[in-house]
Write a protein that holds these residues in place. Sequence first.
Motif, PDB file in Angstrom:
ATOM      1  N   UNK A 146       0.825  -1.206   0.000  1.00 44.03           N
ATOM      2  CA  UNK A 146       0.000   0.000   0.000  1.00 44.03           C
ATOM      3  C   UNK A 146       0.859   1.257   0.000  1.00 44.03           C
ATOM      4  N   UNK A 147       0.342   2.325  -0.598  1.00 40.28           N
ATOM      5  CA  UNK A 147       1.071   3.579  -0.692  1.00 40.28           C
ATOM      6  C   UNK A 147       0.620   4.594   0.363  1.00 40.28           C
ATOM      7  N   UNK A 148      -0.684   4.696   0.563  1.00 42.13           N
ATOM      8  CA  UNK A 148      -1.165   5.820   1.370  1.00 42.13           C
ATOM      9  C   UNK A 148      -2.077   5.420   2.530  1.00 42.13           C
ATOM     10  N   UNK A 149      -2.060   4.133   2.936  1.00 37.40           N
ATOM     11  CA  UNK A 149      -2.848   3.758   4.116  1.00 37.40           C
ATOM     12  C   UNK A 149      -2.412   2.384   4.605  1.00 37.40           C
ATOM     13  N   UNK A 150      -2.839   2.064   5.817  1.00 38.77           N
ATOM     14  CA  UNK A 150      -2.552   0.766   6.418  1.00 38.77           C
ATOM     15  C   UNK A 150      -3.793  -0.122   6.268  1.00 38.77           C
ATOM     16  N   UNK A 151      -3.732  -1.170   5.463  1.00 41.27           N
ATOM     17  CA  UNK A 151      -4.904  -2.022   5.250  1.00 41.27           C
ATOM     18  C   UNK A 151      -5.444  -2.640   6.543  1.00 41.27           C
ATOM     19  N   UNK A 152      -4.589  -2.794   7.562  1.00 40.04           N
ATOM     20  CA  UNK A 152      -5.039  -3.367   8.824  1.00 40.04           C
ATOM     21  C   UNK A 152      -5.835  -2.366   9.660  1.00 40.04           C
ATOM     22  N   UNK A 153      -5.724  -1.110   9.298  1.00 39.53           N
ATOM     23  CA  UNK A 153      -6.474  -0.060  10.004  1.00 39.53           C
ATOM     24  C   UNK A 153      -7.168   0.818   8.957  1.00 39.53           C
ATOM     25  N   UNK A 154      -7.989   0.179   8.154  1.00 42.70           N
ATOM     26  CA  UNK A 154      -8.644   0.852   7.028  1.00 42.70           C
ATOM     27  C   UNK A 154      -9.513   2.010   7.539  1.00 42.70           C
ATOM     28  N   UNK A 155      -9.196   3.242   7.167  1.00 41.12           N
ATOM     29  CA  UNK A 155      -9.955   4.395   7.690  1.00 41.12           C
ATOM     30  C   UNK A 155     -11.287   4.583   6.952  1.00 41.12           C
TER      31      UNK A 155
END
Length: 384
Positions: A148-157
């Motif tokens: 991922x480039x711009x977010x953490x998939x484990x903490x999807x906002x």
Amino acid sequence: MKKIGFIPLRKGSKGIVNKNKRKMLGRPLFTWVLGEAIFSNLDEIYVYTDDQLIVDFIKKEYHWTNKVKALLRSEESANDTVSTEYAMLEFCGSINFNFDVFCLLQATSPFTKRQNINTCLDKLNDDYDSALTVVKTHRFLWNEDGSPINYNPQERPRRQDFDGLLVENGAVYATTKTSLQQTKNRLGNKVAIVQMDEESLHEIDSEKDWLVVESLLVERQKRERTLDKITHFVLDVDGVFTDGTITYSKEGELTKNFDMRDGMGLEILRQYNVEVLVMTSEQSELVAKRMQKLKIKNVYLGVKDKYSLLQHILEEQNLSINSFAYIGDDVNDLTNICSVGWSLAPNNATNIVKQHADVVLSENSGAGAIREACDFIMNYNKRF
């Protein structure tokens, strides 16, 4: 401080044939940004093209302003393998860098508004030597390797909690002369950003893109309208005053048929202090004589970009487009149909115009449609 706009155009287009000249909502695509540039704080706008037809069009169409100039570019700079910067510097050299601020405007960005241009110009000061337009996107971006480039998939906002990213939309770039001479680039070393609406991120590279952008432009024009009392009524001629047919002889245009009831309707309408304007793409002596007979003073013949001319009238007389009604029948009326306070179409208008007009009249063109439109306007104003 001299501020110039620069619109580079090429004849060739691989994705969409004749893209720059093709009608977007009834107007050649490049005129969307050119029209906004005219009414911006730019002092001059140069259209730099290898298409003589565009040069001729501009010289004929925008005689009401001294801000627009069209120049032929070299074949080398019009090659699709050279950069925009190459064309920019070639042009700047041809005018000896006679400006203080240079503003690159892309013809394929019809969502550009004069406010966007002005904001970019205003950003150029001691803190910034250049500016560009961007769009905020809330898309989640990934690398090809699956990271991922711009977010953490484990903490999807959630979208409302996600700041998003700013993406260059390629619409407006402004820079100082000093920066352009030093960097040979549209952007300098101290860049300011100007946000535009998300819809402006759409690119026009295919027929599908074209349909999407045109649909969005329709919605934008309609969304900006508000109800007001009608003070001005603008009419097309062929297909509105007439049934759209013309009789020709070997000497040229011979006859057009006009309905006397329409003339009486307009006379009565003017008695209610509604000003009448005629705007037609044809250059016709018959039309000129008929309007003279009807005592209509505001007659504009040979107009291809009707929307820009209407904008000029609004600015010159400090009027609101919401107080204008407009009647037209074909695609070259579409932008005005979608933009004025009230739009009307004869019953035999083209389907695309009837689809977007506020009122589809029961009478046909040349057979009482204008009289019916006049009655509508008078009744509307009485109830307003």
